[in-house]
Scaffold this motif. Structure first.
Motif, mmCIF file in Angstrom:
data_model
loop_
_atom_site.group_PDB
_atom_site.id
_atom_site.type_symbol
_atom_site.label_atom_id
_atom_site.label_comp_id
_atom_site.label_asym_id
_atom_site.label_seq_id
_atom_site.Cartn_x
_atom_site.Cartn_y
_atom_site.Cartn_z
ATOM 1 N N UNK A 1 -29.259 -74.988 11.964
ATOM 2 C CA UNK A 1 -30.107 -74.358 12.967
ATOM 3 C C UNK A 1 -31.253 -73.645 12.262
ATOM 4 N N UNK A 2 -32.475 -74.003 12.607
ATOM 5 C CA UNK A 2 -33.671 -73.424 11.996
ATOM 6 C C UNK A 2 -34.446 -72.672 13.071
ATOM 7 N N UNK A 3 -34.553 -71.372 12.906
ATOM 8 C CA UNK A 3 -35.358 -70.550 13.813
ATOM 9 C C UNK A 3 -36.702 -70.329 13.131
ATOM 10 N N UNK A 4 -37.707 -71.029 13.614
ATOM 11 C CA UNK A 4 -38.977 -71.192 12.917
ATOM 12 C C UNK A 4 -40.096 -70.388 13.579
ATOM 13 N N UNK B 1 -45.414 -70.419 7.198
ATOM 14 C CA UNK B 1 -44.296 -70.279 8.142
ATOM 15 C C UNK B 1 -43.210 -69.421 7.530
ATOM 16 N N UNK B 2 -42.368 -68.895 8.416
ATOM 17 C CA UNK B 2 -41.157 -68.191 8.013
ATOM 18 C C UNK B 2 -40.027 -68.677 8.911
ATOM 19 N N UNK B 3 -38.822 -68.788 8.346
ATOM 20 C CA UNK B 3 -37.712 -69.330 9.126
ATOM 21 C C UNK B 3 -36.401 -68.687 8.703
ATOM 22 N N UNK B 4 -35.466 -68.689 9.639
ATOM 23 C CA UNK B 4 -34.080 -68.328 9.364
ATOM 24 C C UNK B 4 -33.265 -69.600 9.506
ATOM 25 N N UNK B 5 -32.543 -69.972 8.447
ATOM 26 C CA UNK B 5 -31.818 -71.238 8.400
ATOM 27 C C UNK B 5 -30.314 -70.950 8.329
ATOM 28 N N UNK B 6 -29.560 -71.456 9.300
ATOM 29 C CA UNK B 6 -28.114 -71.277 9.346
ATOM 30 C C UNK B 6 -27.441 -72.638 9.253
ATOM 31 N N UNK C 1 -34.189 -67.023 0.343
ATOM 32 C CA UNK C 1 -33.275 -65.971 -0.096
ATOM 33 C C UNK C 1 -31.969 -66.151 0.664
ATOM 34 N N UNK C 2 -30.857 -66.187 -0.087
ATOM 35 C CA UNK C 2 -29.552 -66.383 0.521
ATOM 36 C C UNK C 2 -29.049 -65.065 1.103
ATOM 37 N N UNK C 3 -28.748 -65.063 2.391
ATOM 38 C CA UNK C 3 -28.260 -63.868 3.079
ATOM 39 C C UNK C 3 -26.746 -63.874 3.253
ATOM 40 N N UNK D 1 -29.904 -68.385 5.225
ATOM 41 C CA UNK D 1 -30.977 -68.045 4.302
ATOM 42 C C UNK D 1 -32.310 -67.932 5.027
ATOM 43 N N UNK D 2 -33.192 -67.139 4.460
ATOM 44 C CA UNK D 2 -34.576 -67.130 4.919
ATOM 45 C C UNK D 2 -35.348 -68.178 4.137
ATOM 46 N N UNK D 3 -36.448 -68.631 4.714
ATOM 47 C CA UNK D 3 -37.305 -69.602 4.034
ATOM 48 C C UNK D 3 -38.749 -69.307 4.393
ATOM 49 N N UNK D 4 -39.571 -69.092 3.389
ATOM 50 C CA UNK D 4 -40.988 -68.814 3.584
ATOM 51 C C UNK D 4 -41.789 -69.905 2.899
ATOM 52 N N UNK D 5 -42.694 -70.532 3.652
ATOM 53 C CA UNK D 5 -43.534 -71.612 3.135
ATOM 54 C C UNK D 5 -44.966 -71.108 3.033
#
Length: 290
Positions: free
Chosen positions: A117-120, A97-102, A73-75, A85-89
């Motif tokens: 930058x991926x906060x995983x 997993x869930x991540x915040x991708x900048x 989802x694009x934030x 964006x968030x990313x859920x696998x």
């Protein structure tokens, strides 16, 4: 349940302007070209909505293995500069997993740089190694796609509604499309999503260039996505997007093309496609009387 956290940083330098890198990073068609890390992996895109709050859903497929689902989802979207964006696998209903991708983009002379930058947070299993390998290979592919992406931009002193109408009216588009001295001869034209435009471009010396545009996306007043083909149902030349940004009485038009190969890009750049494309946008402005 295990819980693992990691912050991963990826950096790439690109011999292409930030506008091309941004388009390669954000465009659904371009993302489909670079997101698979290797030839054994197929990424099937189920939906893509590149707007703030929009979602992108895809399936990562490897023969003999269970499909991996990815939902983002694009934030935040700041063209040519930054996205978040968030990313859920997940797999078969289990969140892995869930991540915040900048993504931060920076212009560097005629080139650009990307810092990702991926906060995983790994959930059902440790995903850090998979992220390192997947994003690492995917970003290498992204660099290659950005190198064969061309972006033409022009601010036109007309409201977005008028510019959009000139681009989507089947009677108006052939009147201005093409560089100086070129004209269009249309066989079929349907500019809606799922439609097509089959036409000949005729050069000043009478040379005929058969074209076929296949339209896949038609977001009113915002964007048109289509593919360019050499003649009717011929080989694909490029994936293209026309983007329209309302500037309050003016409109920024961006015509973005990701060519099918580096050789296609080099040939197009060599015969002056960039300059000729800008002439096309100039003709659009003149058509609108501005």
């Amino acid at each position: 349940m295990t819980s693992r956290f990691a912050t991963l940083v990826f950096e790439r330098h690109v011999a292409a302007p930030a506008s091309a890198l941004w388009h390669a990073w954000i465009s659904p068609a371009a993302r489909a070209l670079w997101s698979a890390p290797n030839e054994a992996v197929t990424v099937e895109y189920l939906s893509a909505d590149p707007h703030i709050g929009g979602e992108e859903l895809s399936l990562c497929k490897v023969e003999g293995q269970k499909d991996i689902a990815c939902a983002i989802r694009w934030l935040a979207l700041e063209p040519d500069r930054r996205s978040v964006n968030t990313e859920v696998i997940g797999c078969e209903g289990v969140m892995l997993s869930a991540a915040l991708v900048t993504a931060d983009l920076l212009s560097q002379g005629e080139g650009s740089a990307l810092k990702l930058t991926v906060q995983l947070s790994s959930l059902a299993e440790d995903m850090e190694q998979g992220y390192q390998q997947g994003f690492g290979a995917g970003l290498d592919n992204l660099v290659a796609v950005a190198h064969r992406t061309m972006v033409l931009e022009r601010v036109i002193a007309a409201p977005a509604a008028l510019v959009w109408e000139a681009w989507t009216d089947p009677k108006a588009l052939p009147l201005w499309w093409g560089p100086e001295g070129f004209s269009c001869r249309t066989q079929r034209i349907d500019l809606r999503a799922g439609g097509e435009w089959v036409f000949d471009m005729i050069g000043p010396d009478g040379t005929v260039f058969p074209n076929h545009h296949k339209i896949s996306r038609h977001d009113v007043l915002e964007r048109i996505d289509y593919t360019l083909h050499w003649g009717e149902d011929g080989p694909k030349h490029a994936d293209a997007s026309a983007l329209f940004q309302d500037l309050g009485g003016k409109t920024k038009v961006s015509l973005c093309m990701t060519f099918s190969s580096q050789d296609e890009y080099d040939q197009a750049r060599g015969f002056g496609a960039y300059e000729l494309g800008l002439q096309t946008l100039d003709k659009l402005a003149r058509h609108l009387g501005v």
